[in-house]
Scaffold this active site. Structure first.
Site, PDB file in Angstrom:
ATOM      1  N   LYS A 207       0.819  -1.198   0.000  1.00 17.33           N
ATOM      2  CA  LYS A 207       0.000   0.000   0.000  1.00 17.33           C
ATOM      3  C   LYS A 207       0.860   1.258   0.000  1.00 17.33           C
ATOM      4  CE  LYS A 207      -2.339  -1.978   3.641  1.00 17.33           C
ATOM      5  NZ  LYS A 207      -3.179  -1.992   4.855  1.00 17.33           N
ATOM      6  N   GLY A 208       2.105   1.109   0.421  1.00 16.26           N
ATOM      7  CA  GLY A 208       2.949   2.281   0.682  1.00 16.26           C
ATOM      8  C   GLY A 208       3.130   3.238  -0.476  1.00 16.26           C
TER       9      GLY A 208
ATOM     10  N   ASP B 208       4.331   3.686   6.485  1.00 17.15           N
ATOM     11  CA  ASP B 208       3.667   3.443   7.767  1.00 17.15           C
ATOM     12  C   ASP B 208       4.615   2.881   8.819  1.00 17.15           C
ATOM     13  OD1 ASP B 208       3.905   0.839   6.443  1.00 17.15           O
ATOM     14  OD2 ASP B 208       2.745   0.098   8.143  1.00 17.15           O
TER      15      ASP B 208
ATOM     16  N   ARG C 149       0.334   6.843   7.453  1.00 17.78           N
ATOM     17  CA  ARG C 149       0.413   6.872   5.991  1.00 17.78           C
ATOM     18  C   ARG C 149      -0.113   8.192   5.414  1.00 17.78           C
ATOM     19  NH1 ARG C 149       1.627   1.703   3.950  1.00 17.78           N
ATOM     20  NH2 ARG C 149       0.748  -0.047   5.090  1.00 17.78           N
TER      21      ARG C 149
ATOM     22  N   ASP D  61      14.628  -0.864   0.598  1.00 15.41           N
ATOM     23  CA  ASP D  61      15.377  -1.112   1.816  1.00 15.41           C
ATOM     24  C   ASP D  61      16.337  -2.292   1.563  1.00 15.41           C
ATOM     25  OD1 ASP D  61      15.775  -0.757   4.680  1.00 15.41           O
ATOM     26  OD2 ASP D  61      14.494  -2.484   5.005  1.00 15.41           O
TER      27      ASP D  61
END
Ligand code: IMP
Ligand code: MG
Length: 178
Positions: free
Chosen positions: A46-47, A162, A168, A106
């Site tokens: 969702k990010g 988040d 968010r 990441d």
């Protein structure tokens, strides 16, 4: 909730960065795409939704959109190391030029998983674009074609990012003290 947040990237810097990426992508894909082709943009839910909704409006080439939900974080700020696919793509991107959008890279595991999936689905090309990159955290080698900003190894929230599903909606990006 109720963590200590420190603003790190302002709304204005985010929007300048998104516009710059939009210009670069528009130029590059204007020469890649044939007259009858669209760019398939794949958003990692969702990010990346806030980043994607701003960025695709800056793209001056024909765009088609698909989404996939992948998660590597179990809970909190440590990666579980395993990729879970919680929602698959709606269309197979066979013979399409694909651009993956993520908000932060990441360890690189999520992106690496998706690149392999798209290549084996027969995409014509697969490129990657992220708003933020934590290069020092990389655990697998993965090529990131478009990077908004390099950041150091700190956990960030806001603009889609988040911590346990919170924060968010914040319009700027903040460091969080966990
Ligand atoms: P990777 O597979 O380790 O590269 O995981 C990338 C995903 O982990 C990102 O798309 C985010 O959803 C999440 N993530 C990585 N770092 C952060 C962070 O600092 N804040 C919030 N989410 C993060
Ligand atoms: Mg993500």
């Amino acid at each position: 909730m109720a963590h200590e947040l420190h603003e790190f990237i302002s709304r204005e810097e985010i929007s300048n960065t998104v516009r710059r990426l939009g210009r670069e992508l528009s130029l590059d894909y204007a020469s890649t795409l044939k007259p009858n082709e669209s760019l398939k943009v794949i958003v990692i839910l969702k990010g990346a939704i806030l980043f994607a909704s701003d960025l695709i409006r800056e793209l001056k080439v024909p765009v088609r959109l698909d989404m996939i939900r992948l998660a590597s974080y179990g809970s909190g700020s440590e990666s579980s190391g395993k990729i879970h696919m919680l929602k698959d793509l709606e269309q197979t991107p066979k013979d399409e030029h694909v651009l993956i959008l993520d908000e932060i890279i990441d360890t690189g595991r999520t992106l690496s998983f998706l690149i392999q999936k798209l290549r084996s689905a027969g995409a014509k090309s697969v490129k990657t674009c992220t708003l933020l990159n934590k290069a020092s955290r990389r655990q697998v080698i993965v090529n990131v074609d478009y990077i908004g900003k390099e950041i150091e190894d700190k956990f960030v929230v806001g603009y889609g990012l988040d911590f346990n599903e919170d924060y968010r909606n914040l319009p700027a990006i903040h460091y969080i003290k966990t």
